[in-house]
Design a protein around this motif. Structure first.
Motif, PDB file in Angstrom:
ATOM      1  N   GLN A   1       0.843  -1.194   0.000  1.00 31.78           N
ATOM      2  CA  GLN A   1       0.000   0.000   0.000  1.00 31.78           C
ATOM      3  C   GLN A   1       0.881   1.248   0.000  1.00 31.78           C
ATOM      4  O   GLN A   1       1.951   1.254   0.584  1.00 31.78           O
ATOM      5  N   TYR A   2       0.395   2.298  -0.654  1.00 31.49           N
ATOM      6  CA  TYR A   2       1.100   3.572  -0.628  1.00 31.49           C
ATOM      7  C   TYR A   2       0.763   4.334   0.654  1.00 31.49           C
ATOM      8  O   TYR A   2      -0.359   4.251   1.161  1.00 31.49           O
ATOM      9  N   VAL A   3       1.718   5.084   1.154  1.00 29.57           N
ATOM     10  CA  VAL A   3       1.513   5.962   2.302  1.00 29.57           C
ATOM     11  C   VAL A   3       1.628   7.388   1.788  1.00 29.57           C
ATOM     12  O   VAL A   3       2.716   7.833   1.411  1.00 29.57           O
ATOM     13  N   TRP A   4       0.503   8.108   1.783  1.00 29.83           N
ATOM     14  CA  TRP A   4       0.474   9.436   1.180  1.00 29.83           C
ATOM     15  C   TRP A   4       0.730  10.550   2.190  1.00 29.83           C
ATOM     16  O   TRP A   4       0.807  11.716   1.810  1.00 29.83           O
ATOM     17  N   HIS A   5       0.864  10.243   3.446  1.00 32.56           N
ATOM     18  CA  HIS A   5       1.002  11.286   4.462  1.00 32.56           C
ATOM     19  C   HIS A   5       2.299  12.064   4.253  1.00 32.56           C
ATOM     20  O   HIS A   5       3.367  11.464   4.086  1.00 32.56           O
ATOM     21  N   PRO A   6       2.250  13.403   4.253  1.00 34.72           N
ATOM     22  CA  PRO A   6       3.454  14.195   3.985  1.00 34.72           C
ATOM     23  C   PRO A   6       4.547  14.068   5.041  1.00 34.72           C
ATOM     24  O   PRO A   6       5.688  14.446   4.780  1.00 34.72           O
ATOM     25  N   ALA A   7       4.222  13.542   6.215  1.00 34.43           N
ATOM     26  CA  ALA A   7       5.249  13.339   7.232  1.00 34.43           C
ATOM     27  C   ALA A   7       6.205  12.212   6.850  1.00 34.43           C
ATOM     28  O   ALA A   7       7.321  12.128   7.361  1.00 34.43           O
ATOM     29  N   ALA A   8       5.755  11.335   5.950  1.00 34.70           N
ATOM     30  CA  ALA A   8       6.564  10.187   5.513  1.00 34.70           C
ATOM     31  C   ALA A   8       7.103   9.452   6.742  1.00 34.70           C
ATOM     32  O   ALA A   8       6.326   9.121   7.639  1.00 34.70           O
ATOM     33  N   ASP A   9       8.416   9.205   6.788  1.00 35.97           N
ATOM     34  CA  ASP A   9       8.955   8.417   7.887  1.00 35.97           C
ATOM     35  C   ASP A   9       9.519   9.281   9.012  1.00 35.97           C
ATOM     36  O   ASP A   9      10.306   8.782   9.832  1.00 35.97           O
ATOM     37  N   ASP A  10       9.114  10.544   9.090  1.00 35.46           N
ATOM     38  CA  ASP A  10       9.433  11.375  10.247  1.00 35.46           C
ATOM     39  C   ASP A  10       8.415  11.020  11.332  1.00 35.46           C
ATOM     40  O   ASP A  10       7.327  11.594  11.399  1.00 35.46           O
ATOM     41  N   ARG A  11       8.780  10.058  12.162  1.00 34.47           N
ATOM     42  CA  ARG A  11       7.840   9.534  13.167  1.00 34.47           C
ATOM     43  C   ARG A  11       7.391  10.611  14.144  1.00 34.47           C
ATOM     44  O   ARG A  11       6.238  10.643  14.573  1.00 34.47           O
ATOM     45  N   VAL A  12       8.333  11.477  14.521  1.00 32.80           N
ATOM     46  CA  VAL A  12       7.980  12.553  15.440  1.00 32.80           C
ATOM     47  C   VAL A  12       6.901  13.436  14.821  1.00 32.80           C
ATOM     48  O   VAL A  12       5.888  13.746  15.453  1.00 32.80           O
TER      49      VAL A  12
ATOM     50  N   GLY B   1      10.524   3.618  -0.606  1.00 33.54           N
ATOM     51  CA  GLY B   1       9.737   2.705   0.215  1.00 33.54           C
ATOM     52  C   GLY B   1       8.264   2.818  -0.125  1.00 33.54           C
ATOM     53  O   GLY B   1       7.894   2.942  -1.297  1.00 33.54           O
ATOM     54  N   PRO B   2       7.384   2.825   0.883  1.00 33.10           N
ATOM     55  CA  PRO B   2       5.941   2.885   0.605  1.00 33.10           C
ATOM     56  C   PRO B   2       5.414   4.310   0.438  1.00 33.10           C
ATOM     57  O   PRO B   2       4.246   4.499   0.144  1.00 33.10           O
ATOM     58  N   TYR B   3       6.279   5.300   0.631  1.00 35.19           N
ATOM     59  CA  TYR B   3       5.815   6.684   0.696  1.00 35.19           C
ATOM     60  C   TYR B   3       5.568   7.258  -0.694  1.00 35.19           C
ATOM     61  O   TYR B   3       6.310   6.997  -1.626  1.00 35.19           O
ATOM     62  N   ALA B   4       4.510   8.056  -0.795  1.00 32.02           N
ATOM     63  CA  ALA B   4       4.091   8.579  -2.095  1.00 32.02           C
ATOM     64  C   ALA B   4       3.692  10.043  -1.965  1.00 32.02           C
ATOM     65  O   ALA B   4       3.271  10.498  -0.892  1.00 32.02           O
ATOM     66  N   SER B   5       3.826  10.779  -3.066  1.00 31.98           N
ATOM     67  CA  SER B   5       3.406  12.177  -3.127  1.00 31.98           C
ATOM     68  C   SER B   5       2.479  12.362  -4.325  1.00 31.98           C
ATOM     69  O   SER B   5       2.570  11.620  -5.313  1.00 31.98           O
ATOM     70  N   ARG B   6       1.622  13.337  -4.262  1.00 31.33           N
ATOM     71  CA  ARG B   6       0.686  13.591  -5.369  1.00 31.33           C
ATOM     72  C   ARG B   6       1.428  14.032  -6.633  1.00 31.33           C
ATOM     73  O   ARG B   6       1.122  13.589  -7.732  1.00 31.33           O
ATOM     74  N   MET B   7       2.375  14.946  -6.444  1.00 29.36           N
ATOM     75  CA  MET B   7       3.187  15.380  -7.577  1.00 29.36           C
ATOM     76  C   MET B   7       4.421  14.495  -7.670  1.00 29.36           C
ATOM     77  O   MET B   7       4.904  13.998  -6.660  1.00 29.36           O
ATOM     78  N   PRO B   8       4.953  14.296  -8.892  1.00 23.92           N
ATOM     79  CA  PRO B   8       4.511  14.859 -10.162  1.00 23.92           C
ATOM     80  C   PRO B   8       3.395  14.071 -10.846  1.00 23.92           C
ATOM     81  O   PRO B   8       2.923  14.465 -11.898  1.00 23.92           O
ATOM     82  N   TRP B   9       2.974  12.963 -10.235  1.00 24.52           N
ATOM     83  CA  TRP B   9       2.053  12.040 -10.899  1.00 24.52           C
ATOM     84  C   TRP B   9       0.733  12.689 -11.268  1.00 24.52           C
ATOM     85  O   TRP B   9       0.163  12.381 -12.333  1.00 24.52           O
ATOM     86  N   SER B  10       0.231  13.599 -10.414  1.00 18.62           N
ATOM     87  CA  SER B  10      -1.090  14.180 -10.671  1.00 18.62           C
ATOM     88  C   SER B  10      -1.102  15.091 -11.894  1.00 18.62           C
ATOM     89  O   SER B  10      -2.182  15.421 -12.409  1.00 18.62           O
ATOM     90  N   ALA B  11       0.066  15.500 -12.388  1.00 21.38           N
ATOM     91  CA  ALA B  11       0.115  16.313 -13.602  1.00 21.38           C
ATOM     92  C   ALA B  11      -0.224  15.490 -14.843  1.00 21.38           C
ATOM     93  O   ALA B  11      -0.466  16.053 -15.918  1.00 21.38           O
ATOM     94  N   PHE B  12      -0.285  14.154 -14.683  1.00 23.62           N
ATOM     95  CA  PHE B  12      -0.486  13.263 -15.826  1.00 23.62           C
ATOM     96  C   PHE B  12      -1.760  12.430 -15.701  1.00 23.62           C
ATOM     97  O   PHE B  12      -2.063  11.633 -16.577  1.00 23.62           O
TER      98      PHE B  12
END
Length: 318
Positions: A9-20, A285-296
């Motif tokens: 599964q993708y993890v879209w949260h902008p904190a990514a692996d910054d656990r704090v 890893g599992p982390y994902a961002s909207r850009m640049p993919w959403s431009a396409f």
């Protein structure tokens, strides 16, 4: 940086692996700011982490009165910085929505940025927040020598930020975005600025990615062979140079630089460099961002398509 393995599964949260940061986001959504103050206080000597955390937390707090309460109850440089970040987000959203309150919110945001800058003059972050609003009035300082198009813009404000932190990632991206066509600029100016800024940066800097950002921004699916642009020798060479010089350095980051990795992976896939792109996706890893993919298209679909091209697993049907 040590991204986790992809587990389906993708993890879209902008904190990514910054656990704090991820934990503090939960607190902020619940209306608590104590841990947010601690998480920002420990970044006073790490401007990259300070920018990242304050921006993510502002997106969580912008729709609440948390920062106003925080500033009233326990004033500090961190409280002032968060007020500036939130106020800028509110001002930009209002301006983009043509809200009648936009001018008033912008005045509040400018005041908040000035207060945060006065409380910690060494911190570039309040100035970066102010830079985000430069597009609202199209600041037009003359460009320095070395740019073919000599585009006017907020050069003085940008120069002040660089005097505090010469390679500030967010500042460079905010400045580049001023020249995007959707903010009143032009494709040629954005390319010119991106090339100028990236060439100044060290070879192992994430700022070398700026031309790839400008390339995505200029993407026009109606143009003939639009998807083949990344296969051109100069763009393929740009992506491969970043892969060889920056990707090894990214492993030393305190959090996975998901957005930068995504731009690099995208450029490599589009340039038919799937072997190198596979390594970049692995670093994400599992982390994902909207850009640049959403431009396409749909970002999840576009990301999965790119991963499949590299022989990597993708999420199954929901």
């Amino acid at each position: 940086m040590a991204a986790e393995l992809f587990e389906g599964q993708y993890v879209w949260h902008p904190a990514a692996d910054d656990r704090v940061l991820a934990g503090v986001c939960v607190d902020v959504r619940a209306g608590r700011y104590r841990h947010a103050c601690e998480a920002l206080a420990e970044t006073r000597s790490d401007f990259a982490l300070r920018a990242h955390r304050s921006l993510v937390l502002a997106s969580e707090a912008a729709g609440t009165d948390l920062v106003e309460r925080w500033l009233d109850e326990e004033p500090s440089p961190e409280a002032a910085l968060m007020w500036a970040r939130v106020a800028v987000q509110r001002a930009l959203r209002a301006a983009d929505a043509h809200d009648d309150r936009a001018e008033a919110l912008e005045r509040i945001a400018l005041t908040a940025c000035d207060r945060a800058a006065a409380l910690d003059p060494r911190d570039p972050t309040p100035w970066v927040a102010k830079l985000a609003m430069a597009r609202l009035h199209r600041l037009r300082d003359p460009a320095p020598q070395g740019l073919l198009t000599a585009p006017p813009g907020p050069w003085r404000l940008f120069a002040h930020i660089l005097s505090l932190d010469p390679w500030h990632r967010e500042a460079h991206h905010r400045f580049l975005s001023f020249f995007f066509t959707r903010h009143g600029g032009s494709v040629n100016a954005a390319w010119d600025v991106a090339a100028f800024l990236s060439q100044r940066a060290p070879a192992d800097s994430a700022l070398r990615l700026l031309p790839l950002v400008a390339l995505v921004e200029s993407y026009n699916p109606t143009q003939l062979l639009a998807d083949r642009v990344w296969e051109q020798p100069q763009w393929r060479a740009t992506a491969l140079a970043i892969y060889h010089n920056w990707l090894p350095a990214a492993s030393g980051y305190r959090f996975t630089p998901v957005l930068d990795l995504a731009y690099l992976a995208h450029a490599l896939v589009m340039g038919q460099c799937e072997f190198e792109a596979r390594a970049v996706f692995t670093a994400m890893g599992p982390y994902a961002s909207r850009m640049p993919w959403s431009a396409f298209g749909d970002p999840a679909e576009q990301l999965s398509r790119a991963r499949r091209a590299c022989g990597l697993p993708v999420p199954g049907p929901a």
